[in-house]
Design a protein around this motif. Sequence first.
Motif, short mmCIF file in Angstrom:
data_model
loop_
_atom_site.label_atom_id
_atom_site.label_comp_id
_atom_site.label_asym_id
_atom_site.label_seq_id
_atom_site.Cartn_x
_atom_site.Cartn_y
_atom_site.Cartn_z
N ILE A 76 5.09 -0.58 -11.39
CA ILE A 76 5.27 -0.23 -10.01
C ILE A 76 4.73 1.13 -9.90
N SER B 69 0.97 1.39 -9.81
CA SER B 69 0.29 0.87 -8.63
C SER B 69 0.55 1.78 -7.20
N TYR C 195 -0.12 -2.78 1.18
CA TYR C 195 1.01 -3.47 0.53
C TYR C 195 0.71 -4.64 -0.05
N THR C 196 -0.36 -5.43 0.24
CA THR C 196 -1.03 -6.76 -0.56
C THR C 196 -1.72 -5.97 -1.78
N ILE D 221 1.11 -5.23 -4.05
CA ILE D 221 1.93 -6.39 -5.04
C ILE D 221 0.78 -6.78 -5.94
N THR E 216 0.39 -4.20 -9.03
CA THR E 216 1.57 -4.54 -10.03
C THR E 216 1.35 -5.74 -10.60
N GLY E 217 1.02 -6.91 -9.87
CA GLY E 217 1.03 -8.15 -10.66
C GLY E 217 0.17 -8.20 -11.74
#
Length: 200
Positions: A96, A99, A173-174, A177, A180-181
Amino acid sequence: MTWEVLSMIGTIAFAISGAIVAMEEEYDILGVYILGIVTAFGGGAIRNLLIGVPVSALWEQGLFFQIALLSITAVFLFPNNLLKHWQKWGNFFDAIGLSAFAIQGALYASEMNHPLSAVIVAAVLTGSGGGIVRDLLARRKPLVLKAEIYAVWAILCGLAIGLKIAVSSFELYTLFIVITGLRVLSYTYRWKLPARRLGT
């Protein structure tokens, strides 16, 4: 707004990551706080040095220091039976932080109208600088220098922002995510970059 939120997410995540590593290494309470703070702010300090922002700008982030201290305190006081899986949680919070800070660093450099190369460097240093300092202080091999994919995700953040692929809040924000993924997948399935070892 996106900048502030990402900074807050990154600060909390890296402060927790540093505190978890310090507890793994059995540091005392002062060591836990020092490693947590250094992890949360080390990347930003290195980035500021390289892109021409006074390091003293860090001291103006009083709210973020308070957030980091609260996060470290919460982890330190967390019941031991809930922290059994330290390694897993440490990696997750590190993902987290990587990213959030990589995006924040890239935005910082982009808003200063630096070229794409500087945006990428700012993303990598902000995203991984704190983790490098943390691992060195904990006498560990820095994650970013190991074969397991790490800094590549920060480079992708820099490219997406430097090339104006991610501009709006929703896109940022996308991106957060997705990166992070990808980082979670890379340590879960041990994705590695090619490495060459010299024979003895």
